[in-house]
Every structure is written in structure tokens, then in C-alpha cells.
Design an enzyme around this catalytic site. Structure first.
Site, PDB file in Angstrom:
ATOM      1  N   SER A   3       0.792  -1.238  -0.109  1.00 11.30           N
ATOM      2  CA  SER A   3      -0.048  -0.004  -0.083  1.00 11.30           C
ATOM      3  C   SER A   3       0.830   1.262   0.003  1.00 11.30           C
ATOM      4  O   SER A   3       0.397   2.335  -0.522  1.00 11.30           O
ATOM      5  CB  SER A   3      -0.979   0.089   1.407  1.00 11.30           C
ATOM      6  OG  SER A   3      -0.062  -0.241   2.492  1.00 11.30           O
ATOM      7  N   HIS A  49      -1.086   5.840   6.665  1.00 10.68           N
ATOM      8  CA  HIS A  49      -0.433   5.677   5.268  1.00 10.68           C
ATOM      9  C   HIS A  49      -0.084   7.103   4.565  1.00 10.68           C
ATOM     10  O   HIS A  49      -0.650   8.001   5.436  1.00 10.68           O
ATOM     11  CB  HIS A  49      -1.389   5.096   4.151  1.00 10.68           C
ATOM     12  CG  HIS A  49      -1.494   3.565   4.308  1.00 10.68           C
ATOM     13  ND1 HIS A  49      -2.271   3.330   5.082  1.00 10.68           N
ATOM     14  CD2 HIS A  49      -0.802   2.605   3.713  1.00 10.68           C
ATOM     15  CE1 HIS A  49      -2.262   1.671   5.278  1.00 10.68           C
ATOM     16  NE2 HIS A  49      -1.259   1.566   4.338  1.00 10.68           N
TER      17      HIS A  49
END
Length: 261
Positions: free
Chosen positions: A28, A231
Site C-alpha cells: 500500500s 499511510h
């Protein structure tokens, strides 16, 4: 892209990048999960990801973007390596966080006590030290076998937090434990990359001062959709990962070009 990132890009990427066949592998952090502007697939590939930004800026001869949110080393081996071939000249990857149970550790630390969080982090670090080195070595060997002429750039993971007394959310016990785990993970990745003869790009200095609790965050805290949490944001990709990759890719391509000349 920030001015500094643009300057680094211009200064460190050679003109012959236009002849490069580039493949972006990984999890990711490479797909751009958290950065928005996704392709609609379950892999959450973003046009704001560092790989997309690099390709848009340098127009390589070909660009294959196969990084996928949630990927582990086995997923890269099974689902992404087909993008590599004898014509590939550059490839990038972030991998290892999911092998160590990143999402589960974060959920535990957000929802549970300090001691439960620290225990989960310790278990993850044990996996990093014992199981992950072999998984990375095997994967990197497979990558080299598929693309023997390629230059490989392995990127790592930033610290999630700057440690301060004035930040709502997790305790500093948890934040320190998570940062320490990032250092263990990055150390394992660095060693494996070096052993494979791959170029290692450390993003921790790029993100320094822009971690969560800094007031100038390049990372998402707990957010919606939940998968974007912890993230890099679009700015984290363009000002954190992109300069680190651009510098490493420029050096790797220059070395390859000089070797072939």
C-alpha cells in the site's frame, strides 16, 4: 510536488530515463493507499503515488504499476512478478510491513492498553527478525531472476510519530514502541536489500518533522476510509517518497548506464 522535490527530480534523474522500462511493485505504501485519486481497483493504486508521479515527470519508455494494497511478500511473488521481464530496466518496491502484521498491530495499539500494544509490537518485531529476512531474500532473488538487467530500488517505511507532550491520541509509550518497530523493520529491509545488491532508499529523513503529531503531517491518522489510516498522504508521497525514490533511481540508472557504456 514541492519546489525541493522538483529540484531533486531535475537534478538526479538522467536524460536517458526516457529509455527506461519501469515496474512499480509492492504494498500500500507503493500503491498510494491514503493519497486519494485511486484507479477503482481493490489495490488502491493512486495517481498520487510516488511511482505514478515519477513516471508522469520522466516519461519512461514503459511503466507497469502493479503495487497493491495489503500485499505481502508472497503476494508479490504470486501476483506481481509477471510484470517483470528481461526488458525491465528499473523496478521499485516497498514490502514487509504486512508480513509483520502492520494493520493488526495498529488496530491493537489504537484500541487496547499500552501493555497490550507493546506486546503486539514485540511479537511483530520477532517476526521481522526471524521470518522476514528469509522471505525478503527469496523474493529479491525471484525479482532478479525475472529481470536480470534491471536496477532495483527498495524503499522503507517512515516513523509514524514525532514524540511530543501535546498530541491527542495514542500514548507516547505506544508511539515510541511503533517508531522503534519501524526502525527494526527498516533495518531488516536495508540488510536484505544490501545482500541482494539492490539500492536501498531510506525515507525516514524525508519524513522527519512531518510525522503524526508534528502539526505538518504527511501521514494520515485514523481516517475514513479506515484503510487509508497510517499511510502517506498525497503530500507524503510527493514530498516524502518521491524525492527518495528519484535520487535512488537516478543513481541506479546512472550506474547501469556507465556500466553499459
Amino acid at each position: 510536488m514541492s519546489l525541493s522535490a522538483a529540484a531533486i527530480t531535475a537534478a538526479t534523474t538522467p536524460a536517458y530515463a526516457s529509455t527506461t522500462n519501469y515496474v512499480a511493485l509492492g504494498d500500500s505504501y507503493s500503491s498510494g493507499n491514503g493519497a486519494g485519486s485511486y484507479d477503482g481497483s481493490s489495490c488502491e493504486r493512486s495517481s498520487n503515488a510516488y511511482a505514478s508521479k515519477w513516471a508522469a515527470a520522466h516519461s519512461p519508455a514503459s511503466f507497469s504499476f502493479v503495487a497493491c494494497s495489503g500485499a505481502r511478500t508472497a503476494d508479490v511473488r504470486n501476483n506481481q512478478l509477471s510484470a517483470l521481464n528481461s526488458g525491465t530496466t528499473l523496478a521499485s518496491i516497498t514490502i514487509g510491513g504486512n508480513d509483520a502484521g502492520f494493520a493488526d498491530v495498529m488496530q491493537t495499539c489504537v484500541l487496547s492498553s499500552d501493555s497490550t500494544c507493546v506486546s503486539a509490537v514485540n511479537n511483530a518485531e520477532n517476526t521481522m527478525r526471524t521470518t522476514l529476512p528469509g522471505s525478503l531474500s527469496s523474493l529479491y532473488d525471484a525479482m532478479r531472476a525475472k529481470a536480470p538487467s534491471a536496477r532495483f530500488v527498495v524503499l522503507d517505511y517512515p516513523h509514524l510519530y514525532i514524540i511530543t507532550s501535546f498530541c491527542i491520541g495514542l500514548s507516547n509509550t505506544k508511539r515510541n514502541a511503533l517508531n522503534a518497530a519501524a526502525d527494526v523493520l527498516d533495518g531488516v529491509i536495508s540488510t536484505a536489500a544490501s545482500n541482494a545488491g539492490f539500492t536501498f532508499a531510506d525515507v525516514r529523513n524525508q519524513f522527519k518533522g512531518h510525522e503524526l503529531c508534528s502539526g505538518d503531517n504527511w501521514l494520515n491518522s485514523v481516517t475514513w476510509p479506515i484503510g487509508d489510516s497510517y499511510h502517506p498522504t498525497a503530500l507524503g508521497q510527493s514530498s516524502g517518497y518521491l524525492p527518495a525514490f528519484t535520487s535512488a533511481a537516478g543513481a541506479a540508472l546512472a550506474h547501469s548506464h556507465a556500466k553499459d557504456s
